[in-house]
Each structure stands twice: as C-alpha cells, then as structure tokens.
Design a protein around this motif. Structure first.
Motif, PDB file in Angstrom:
ATOM      1  N   GLN A 110      -0.742 -33.698   0.609  1.00  0.00           N
ATOM      2  CA  GLN A 110      -0.576 -33.782   2.054  1.00  0.00           C
ATOM      3  C   GLN A 110       0.263 -32.589   2.494  1.00  0.00           C
ATOM      4  N   CYS A 111      -0.291 -31.779   3.391  1.00  0.00           N
ATOM      5  CA  CYS A 111       0.287 -30.475   3.693  1.00  0.00           C
ATOM      6  C   CYS A 111       1.133 -30.482   4.965  1.00  0.00           C
ATOM      7  N   PRO A 112       2.184 -29.700   4.996  1.00  0.00           N
ATOM      8  CA  PRO A 112       2.977 -29.568   6.231  1.00  0.00           C
ATOM      9  C   PRO A 112       2.274 -28.645   7.215  1.00  0.00           C
ATOM     10  N   MET A 113       2.261 -29.057   8.484  1.00  0.00           N
ATOM     11  CA  MET A 113       1.595 -28.306   9.533  1.00  0.00           C
ATOM     12  C   MET A 113       2.649 -27.655  10.430  1.00  0.00           C
ATOM     13  N   TYR A 114       2.271 -26.568  11.088  1.00  0.00           N
ATOM     14  CA  TYR A 114       3.260 -25.819  11.864  1.00  0.00           C
ATOM     15  C   TYR A 114       3.449 -26.365  13.274  1.00  0.00           C
ATOM     16  N   TRP A 115       2.379 -26.495  14.042  1.00  0.00           N
ATOM     17  CA  TRP A 115       2.503 -26.902  15.437  1.00  0.00           C
ATOM     18  C   TRP A 115       2.649 -28.409  15.569  1.00  0.00           C
ATOM     19  N   PRO A 116       3.459 -28.886  16.526  1.00  0.00           N
ATOM     20  CA  PRO A 116       3.791 -30.318  16.631  1.00  0.00           C
ATOM     21  C   PRO A 116       2.590 -31.249  16.688  1.00  0.00           C
ATOM     22  N   ASN A 117       1.574 -30.919  17.491  1.00  0.00           N
ATOM     23  CA  ASN A 117       0.472 -31.873  17.588  1.00  0.00           C
ATOM     24  C   ASN A 117      -0.455 -31.817  16.378  1.00  0.00           C
ATOM     25  N   ARG A 118      -0.388 -30.768  15.598  1.00  0.00           N
ATOM     26  CA  ARG A 118      -1.174 -30.743  14.357  1.00  0.00           C
ATOM     27  C   ARG A 118      -0.536 -31.640  13.286  1.00  0.00           C
ATOM     28  N   ARG A 119       0.747 -31.920  13.439  1.00  0.00           N
ATOM     29  CA  ARG A 119       1.401 -32.836  12.503  1.00  0.00           C
ATOM     30  C   ARG A 119       0.930 -34.271  12.694  1.00  0.00           C
ATOM     31  N   LYS A 120       0.259 -34.524  13.803  1.00  0.00           N
ATOM     32  CA  LYS A 120      -0.268 -35.856  14.080  1.00  0.00           C
ATOM     33  C   LYS A 120      -1.616 -36.098  13.399  1.00  0.00           C
ATOM     34  N   GLU A 121      -2.105 -35.111  12.662  1.00  0.00           N
ATOM     35  CA  GLU A 121      -3.398 -35.235  12.007  1.00  0.00           C
ATOM     36  C   GLU A 121      -3.341 -36.014  10.702  1.00  0.00           C
ATOM     37  N   LYS A 122      -2.146 -36.354  10.240  1.00  0.00           N
ATOM     38  CA  LYS A 122      -2.049 -37.147   9.007  1.00  0.00           C
ATOM     39  C   LYS A 122      -2.848 -38.427   9.179  1.00  0.00           C
ATOM     40  N   ASN A 123      -3.638 -38.742   8.174  1.00  0.00           N
ATOM     41  CA  ASN A 123      -4.593 -39.834   8.299  1.00  0.00           C
ATOM     42  C   ASN A 123      -4.452 -40.789   7.119  1.00  0.00           C
ATOM     43  N   ILE A 167      -2.539 -18.822  -6.942  1.00  0.00           N
ATOM     44  CA  ILE A 167      -2.674 -19.441  -5.623  1.00  0.00           C
ATOM     45  C   ILE A 167      -2.344 -18.377  -4.581  1.00  0.00           C
ATOM     46  N   TYR A 168      -3.351 -17.938  -3.842  1.00  0.00           N
ATOM     47  CA  TYR A 168      -3.178 -16.904  -2.825  1.00  0.00           C
ATOM     48  C   TYR A 168      -2.940 -17.533  -1.451  1.00  0.00           C
ATOM     49  N   ALA A 169      -2.076 -16.892  -0.671  1.00  0.00           N
ATOM     50  CA  ALA A 169      -1.882 -17.274   0.725  1.00  0.00           C
ATOM     51  C   ALA A 169      -1.441 -16.047   1.506  1.00  0.00           C
ATOM     52  N   GLY A 170      -1.970 -15.893   2.712  1.00  0.00           N
ATOM     53  CA  GLY A 170      -1.534 -14.808   3.583  1.00  0.00           C
ATOM     54  C   GLY A 170      -0.285 -15.225   4.347  1.00  0.00           C
ATOM     55  N   ARG A 171       0.714 -14.361   4.367  1.00  0.00           N
ATOM     56  CA  ARG A 171       1.980 -14.701   5.014  1.00  0.00           C
ATOM     57  C   ARG A 171       1.781 -14.846   6.525  1.00  0.00           C
ATOM     58  N   THR A 172       2.170 -15.990   7.054  1.00  0.00           N
ATOM     59  CA  THR A 172       2.050 -16.295   8.470  1.00  0.00           C
ATOM     60  C   THR A 172       2.933 -17.503   8.756  1.00  0.00           C
ATOM     61  N   ASN A 173       3.115 -17.831  10.028  1.00  0.00           N
ATOM     62  CA  ASN A 173       3.879 -19.036  10.340  1.00  0.00           C
ATOM     63  C   ASN A 173       3.188 -20.299   9.835  1.00  0.00           C
ATOM     64  N   ARG A 174       1.908 -20.203   9.515  1.00  0.00           N
ATOM     65  CA  ARG A 174       1.167 -21.364   8.993  1.00  0.00           C
ATOM     66  C   ARG A 174       1.236 -21.453   7.462  1.00  0.00           C
ATOM     67  N   ALA A 175       1.823 -20.451   6.819  1.00  0.00           N
ATOM     68  CA  ALA A 175       1.924 -20.447   5.347  1.00  0.00           C
ATOM     69  C   ALA A 175       3.268 -19.868   4.952  1.00  0.00           C
ATOM     70  N   HIS A 176       4.221 -20.748   4.663  1.00  0.00           N
ATOM     71  CA  HIS A 176       5.574 -20.318   4.308  1.00  0.00           C
ATOM     72  C   HIS A 176       5.700 -20.208   2.794  1.00  0.00           C
ATOM     73  N   GLU A 177       6.334 -19.148   2.354  1.00  0.00           N
ATOM     74  CA  GLU A 177       6.435 -18.887   0.920  1.00  0.00           C
ATOM     75  C   GLU A 177       7.171 -19.998   0.175  1.00  0.00           C
ATOM     76  N   ASP A 178       8.190 -20.613   0.793  1.00  0.00           N
ATOM     77  CA  ASP A 178       8.921 -21.688   0.119  1.00  0.00           C
ATOM     78  C   ASP A 178       7.990 -22.849  -0.237  1.00  0.00           C
ATOM     79  N   VAL A 179       7.077 -23.180   0.657  1.00  0.00           N
ATOM     80  CA  VAL A 179       6.158 -24.289   0.399  1.00  0.00           C
ATOM     81  C   VAL A 179       5.134 -23.887  -0.657  1.00  0.00           C
TER      82      VAL A 179
END
Length: 328
Positions: A110-123, A167-179
C-alpha cells in the motif's frame, strides 16, 4: 497460515489463490483534480461538468473491460471508494502487487500518495481481495509516510528490473527517495536478495518540469525496456541505465512525440494462446512510428487497443495508470 504484515500489527488470515487477473477501479465521480493540476502538465482543462466527464469516463472504462475480456484477460473491478477520490480510476498508483521467484507467496504494497484527495483512494475491499481471495501472504503498508508528505505512487513511479533486482524511480514530489529506500529494504528482507534503489534525475526537455510519474517516459516489461532518453538529465545516468538494462532487456528508444502520446504507458498481457500482447491507448497506437511498431512486433503477437481519450485529457494519465496487474 501466518500472514506476514509489515508496517502494521501482525495478523493471522486465511487465503485462497485465484487465477491471474487485472484489477480496475470504476469511476463513479470523475472530474479534473484541482490538486494534481499543479504538477501534471498532461491534464487538459476542459469545460465539462463532472456529470458528463463521469459518464464518458465510465463508458470508456466499460469498453476497456470488454476489450480485455474479449482478448481472454481476466478482470476484477472495484468501485471508486468515495466521491472525493476522483483519481481512483488510476488503480496502478495506490498499490503494488508482485509474485515471482523472489516473492513466491505474493507481496502487496500500500503506497503513500502525495496529494490529499489521492490519499482517499485506499480501498480495503481491494486489499481484502488480494490477501484473502487471491491469497497473497505479505503486505507492506507504507502509507505512514504520508504524515511527512513523502510519497511513492505505485506503478506510476516505480519500474522494476526483476532479473537485475533494481528498482527505478524518477525523482519528483510523487516519488521520495526515503520511501524508495524503505521499500527496497523490505523487498530485500522478504526475498533474501538485495534490491537496489535507483533514483533517476529527470526533466521534460520541452515543458521544463520533472515528469510527475516515471512511466511518462520509461517502462520495463519482461523482455523490453521502453524509454525516451531526452527526459534523463545526466549523461552518466543514461550510460549506466543503458548498460544495466541491456543485460536482460532489449532497450527500445522512443521519440519525444511518441513518449508524449503514451508510448511508455503500456501493459504487458498474457494471452490465452501463450503469447504476449501489448495493451495501449488509441492515442499511443496512432502516434507510434513504423520503426517502433516493428521493434514491438518482435516481442508482442498483438496490440490490444482501447480509446480512453477522456481519461487521458481530464486526468492527464493513460491506460497503464488504470490497471493494477495481480500476478499469480
């Protein structure tokens, strides 16, 4: 059996396996997301009432489901969890699901989301289905990173080179290196094999912004990697990635225009005849060059195409974002 749950208290659950399928989330209230408009330049501002955009998006979604089923692909659908979760249709972002030689018992994240209303997508219904019906054994909940505004938005930002265990990820506010590092640590612990986190420094050369999701310019499939190298800023990273990816994949370079129209936003399908198909949007298919088409046809017996124009324009995403593959 004992199910291992990471990030929450250990629990004991019973699971039963089912056949492989793709999970989709039907939109019940689909409209432009005022939050994601701040960092997603692919969104097109349309003068369209939410009732109309929802009706059109749902029709596209039903057609996508029908297209997949006609091609012998198993599909499981869930409803949008709440009205505020207007981007819930993009099922690839809130979760990750793996099952292979390194994760034979199945791993759901289960992944952490950046924007507040996207955090409501947990199902919870989706989680329950994958753990209890499909029978995945391991569950990692990384959503606690949301309290620090640190995100890692699922398959939208993560590309995994499985044989290379990178595991590749592009650095952005949607992909934090700590996570990213924490996920790699969990995957290393569970599998017993080291998984290397690799953060790409990326920038769209025309729009001069970091692509909000890595899949906007990069995709790794079983035998091929698809990438627009113009989005990778540093020459040393381009060289390193080419070398590493080429060990196990045919690296297919696409043009900026192909990338902009969704060439990397594809999903690999296991077809009933044992061959591999490639799912893509109508927009992507129509903007594919003959050269790229010939390269894809070496590996894929069929292009499976669906028209998702409203989802692409209003949401600024594409067909890959709408699908959560659950391998068995």
């Amino acid at each position: 059996y004992q199910r291992r749950v990471h990030g929450v208290a250990d629990v004991v659950l019973q699971g039963q396996a089912n056949e492989q399928m793709l999970i989709l989330v039907e939109p019940t209230y689909f409209t432009a997301n005022k939050f994601t408009q701040k960092d997603n330049p692919y969104m097109v501002k349309l003068d369209m009432a939410p009732e109309k955009s929802t009706k059109l998006a749902l029709a596209e979604h039903k057609n996508l489901q029908d297209t997949l089923r006609r091609n012998g692909v198993a599909v499981q659908t869930f409803k949008q969890p709440c009205k505020a979760a207007t981007d819930a249709v993009y099922a690839s972002d809130s979760y990750l699901s793996f099952k292979n030689e390194d994760f034979p018992d199945g791993l759901l994240v289960q992944c952490p989301m950046y924007w507040p209303n996207r955090r409501k997508e947990k199902n919870p219904a989706l989680v329950d289905f994958v753990l209890n019906e499909v029978g995945y054994k391991d569950f990692i909940d990384l959503s606690y990173f949301e309290a620090e505004d640190k995100a890692l938005e699922g398959r939208g930002v993560l590309l995994i080179d499985w044989p290379g265990r990178t595991i590749y990820a592009g650095r952005t506010n949607r992909a934090h290196e700590d996570v990213l590092v924490k996920l790699a640590e969990h995957m290393t612990e569970i599998s017993g094999h080291y998984y290397r986190p690799y953060m790409i420094e990326s920038m769209d050369p025309k729009m001069k912004v970091a692509p909000f999701h890595t899949t906007a310019f990069f995709m790794i499939l079983e035998k091929v990697a698809i990438i627009d190298w113009s989005n990778v800023i540093h020459e040393h990273q381009r060289k390193e990635m080419k070398k590493d990816l080429s060990r196990f994949h045919d690296v297919i370079s696409v043009s900026y225009d192909e990338m902009f129209n969704g060439a990397t936003l594809t999903v690999e399908l296991n077809l009933p005849d044992g061959t591999q198909g490639l799912l893509m949007s109508k927009t992507s298919r129509e903007n594919m060059t003959n050269e790229t088409e010939a390269k894809f046809q070496k590996y894929f017996s069929k292009f499976v195409v669906a028209d998702i124009a409203v989802n692409e324009s209003v949401g600024g995403s594409s067909i890959e974002c709408m699908i959560q593959p659950v391998p068995m």
